[in-house]
Design a protein around this motif. Structure first.
Motif, PDB file in Angstrom:
ATOM      1  N   ALA A  51       0.875  -1.385   0.068  1.00 33.49           N
ATOM      2  CA  ALA A  51       0.576   0.314  -0.302  1.00 33.49           C
ATOM      3  C   ALA A  51       0.836   0.958  -0.231  1.00 33.49           C
ATOM      4  O   ALA A  51       0.465   2.495  -0.642  1.00 33.49           O
ATOM      5  N   THR A  55       1.338   4.154  -2.919  1.00 39.01           N
ATOM      6  CA  THR A  55       0.735   5.259  -2.642  1.00 39.01           C
ATOM      7  C   THR A  55       1.567   6.023  -3.138  1.00 39.01           C
ATOM      8  O   THR A  55       1.438   7.760  -3.836  1.00 39.01           O
ATOM      9  N   PHE A  89      -5.271   1.883   0.609  1.00 38.75           N
ATOM     10  CA  PHE A  89      -3.624   2.115   0.305  1.00 38.75           C
ATOM     11  C   PHE A  89      -3.940   3.029   1.377  1.00 38.75           C
ATOM     12  O   PHE A  89      -2.989   2.541   2.059  1.00 38.75           O
ATOM     13  N   TYR A  92      -4.066   0.963   4.382  1.00 37.05           N
ATOM     14  CA  TYR A  92      -3.311  -0.488   5.174  1.00 37.05           C
ATOM     15  C   TYR A  92      -1.913   0.362   5.075  1.00 37.05           C
ATOM     16  O   TYR A  92      -1.914  -0.313   6.502  1.00 37.05           O
TER      17      TYR A  92
END
Length: 255
Positions: A51, A55, A89, A92
């Motif tokens: 995640a 990102t 994302f 997490y």
């Protein structure tokens, strides 16, 4: 316009290929790790790193507020608004707690991701009959009762179409009431602007992401009154830090 065009080209040539490769590697690592290694580690940390990578590869700035509100070893029922695909994302990668998702059973069919979620014992919410509903909550109850884990739930049940919040369903709050666990509201901002549900097949739009961790709501008694009071307080907490343009209830036809 030039910057937006360059960002689109960057996504096509860099971010999207990296996302696909990272997803396949992570899913494979989780499947193998859960088979041969520690479930506590492999069921959470590869997903967390995945995640964060996604990102970051999309160049999205992230702000987290309120980490001081949660204790390190306390199990919680986290409840969050559901703005868009990047909610996954953000939570997490940046919540910083070992937890299990409560997710729609249909996600079990997603290539790679669905199998990894199954192997890592994420909780698939199946409402196709009383026995399946019972199995869902039995799984969540076992995870929370074992200690060391929390669960994350989107009590709206579906992503928003408008950025505004819909109604909360009471399942997560009933679970917290039964086990007498604190509920921690989470507010997500920016995810709807990055990739709203109405255009989830298109490229990402650059926008900052913000996760607000509110103070825990501890049970005061048991039963329906506690469930309703906790649900109202959690809803108000999440709403309180939504960006101004998304304040206020708007009916979600998917609920």
């Amino acid at each position: 316009m030039i910057v937006r065009f360059l960002y689109c080209v960057y996504q096509l040539l860099v971010a999207l290929p990296v996302t696909v490769i990272a997803t396949i590697i992570t899913a494979t690592a989780v499947a193998l790790g859960m088979t041969f290694g520690s479930g506590h580690f492999w069921g959470y940390y590869p997903g967390r790193w995945w995640a964060k990578v996604i990102t970051r590869i999309f160049l999205l700035p992230v702000t987290v507020e309120g980490r001081q509100n949660i204790e390190k070893d306390c199990p919680y029922v986290f409840v969050s608004n559901h703005q868009g695909a990047f909610d996954i994302f953000l939570i997490y990668g940046f919540l910083g707690r070992n937890f299990k998702w409560m997710m729609k059973w249909q996600l079990r069919k997603m290539p790679f991701v669905g199998y990894a979620c199954h192997k890592s014992h994420q909780i698939f919410v199946d409402k196709r009959g009383p026995s399946k509903v019972k199995a869902t909550y039995d799984a969540a109850r076992k995870i929370l009762s074992d200690g060391g884990y929390s669960v994350v739930v989107f009590p709206e049940g579906a992503r928003t179409f408008t950025g505004h919040m819909g109604l909360f369903r009471k399942g997560a709050f009933m679970l917290a009431d039964e086990l007498q666990l604190p509920v921690v509201p989470l507010t997500i901002n920016g995810s709807f602007d990055v990739m709203p549900r109405t255009r989830s097949w298109r490229l990402v739009k650059w926008h900052p992401l913000r996760l607000t961790i509110h103070q825990p709501i501890y049970p005061v008694g048991e039963g329906s009154q506690n469930v309703q009071a906790t649900m109202r307080q959690a809803y108000d907490s999440v709403m309180s830090t939504l960006d101004e343009q998304y304040q206020g209830y708007v009916e979600n036809p998917d609920q």
